[in-house]
Design a protein around this motif. Structure first.
Motif, PDB file in Angstrom:
ATOM      1  N   GLN A   1     -12.736 -37.750  -3.121  1.00 31.42           N
ATOM      2  CA  GLN A   1     -11.592 -37.309  -2.321  1.00 31.42           C
ATOM      3  C   GLN A   1     -11.882 -37.473  -0.829  1.00 31.42           C
ATOM      4  O   GLN A   1     -11.010 -37.908  -0.079  1.00 31.42           O
ATOM      5  N   ARG A   2     -13.081 -37.145  -0.422  1.00 29.48           N
ATOM      6  CA  ARG A   2     -13.454 -37.326   0.997  1.00 29.48           C
ATOM      7  C   ARG A   2     -13.405 -38.811   1.371  1.00 29.48           C
ATOM      8  O   ARG A   2     -12.924 -39.184   2.443  1.00 29.48           O
ATOM      9  N   ASN A   3     -13.908 -39.658   0.465  1.00 32.19           N
ATOM     10  CA  ASN A   3     -13.860 -41.102   0.713  1.00 32.19           C
ATOM     11  C   ASN A   3     -12.418 -41.596   0.809  1.00 32.19           C
ATOM     12  O   ASN A   3     -12.108 -42.485   1.612  1.00 32.19           O
TER      13      ASN A   3
ATOM     14  N   THR B   1     -10.991 -41.263   4.131  1.00 32.02           N
ATOM     15  CA  THR B   1     -11.419 -42.374   4.988  1.00 32.02           C
ATOM     16  C   THR B   1     -10.552 -43.601   4.722  1.00 32.02           C
ATOM     17  O   THR B   1     -10.097 -44.272   5.662  1.00 32.02           O
TER      18      THR B   1
ATOM     19  N   SER C   1      -5.694 -38.819  -4.475  1.00 33.52           N
ATOM     20  CA  SER C   1      -6.569 -37.727  -4.066  1.00 33.52           C
ATOM     21  C   SER C   1      -6.053 -36.385  -4.573  1.00 33.52           C
ATOM     22  O   SER C   1      -6.836 -35.537  -5.040  1.00 33.52           O
TER      23      SER C   1
ATOM     24  N   ARG D   1     -16.479 -35.801  -3.649  1.00 30.54           N
ATOM     25  CA  ARG D   1     -16.969 -36.838  -2.726  1.00 30.54           C
ATOM     26  C   ARG D   1     -15.952 -37.976  -2.642  1.00 30.54           C
ATOM     27  O   ARG D   1     -15.686 -38.521  -1.572  1.00 30.54           O
TER      28      ARG D   1
END
Length: 186
Positions: free
Chosen positions: A64-66, A69, A41, A62
């Motif tokens: 990086q956000r995943n 998670t 990331s 997007r």
């Protein structure tokens, strides 16, 4: 989530806590897996800082956000913390990567040989991200030898490395940088 204190000093002894407060060694397979995803990331953040195309940059952000998670999922040992929050990877995210891969592949020249990583700054960084992603995948599969993992996580990480490969090719193509092909030495 507000963090009032950044240092805990527990790491001084080589331990850290998973989601739910379970203390493990920093060399634990789970820590290796989500630590490598975190490294990916950070590298994607560097790639995004160089990207010119806003659509491609949006996909990276997007992603990086995943990956946050994915890190949260990997940092949760459900066998020891059954009431921990449930972090899951949506299958639609893997499908989005597949769509992006197909779209990119149809817009660039076909690959006819192995490609040596490099090219423009953006493409070279996408290749670095791809290799870190592959290492993250290996760390995740190593963890999977002792822990049952959702296949959405492994599929997403596998597809992400494929996406980063074709993205690197696209970035070189857009910048007019010719890829270097590998040819076997005689």
């Amino acid at each position: 989530m507000a963090l009032s204190k950044i240092y805990t000093k527990t790491g001084d002894q080589g331990t850290t806590c998973l989601v739910g407060g379970i203390k493990v060694k920093k060399t634990d397979a789970r820590i290796e897996a989500y630590g490598t995803v975190d490294e990916l990331s950070a590298n994607l953040g560097l790639l995004a800082s160089w990207m010119k195309d806003s659509d491609d940059k949006d996909i990276i952000i997007r992603t990086q956000r995943n990956l946050f998670t994915v890190c949260s999922y990997l940092a949760t040992d459900k066998s020891k913390t059954p009431l921990a929050p449930s972090y899951t990877m949506a299958p639609e995210e893997t499908r989005l990567l597949e769509e992006q891969i197909d779209e990119i592949n149809s817009s660039i020249p076909p690959q006819t040989s192995f490609i040596i990583p490099g090219g423009s700054h953006e493409a070279a960084m996408a290749h670095v991200c791809r290799t870190v992603c592959r290492r993250a995948e290996r760390r995740i599969f190593y963890l999977a030898q002792t822990t049952e993992l959702d296949e959405e996580v492994t599929q997403y990480i596998n597809r992400l490395s494929d996406y980063l490969f074709v993205l690197a090719r696209k970035l070189n193509f857009i910048d007019g940088v010719r890829e270097k092909s590998w040819k076997k030495s005689k």
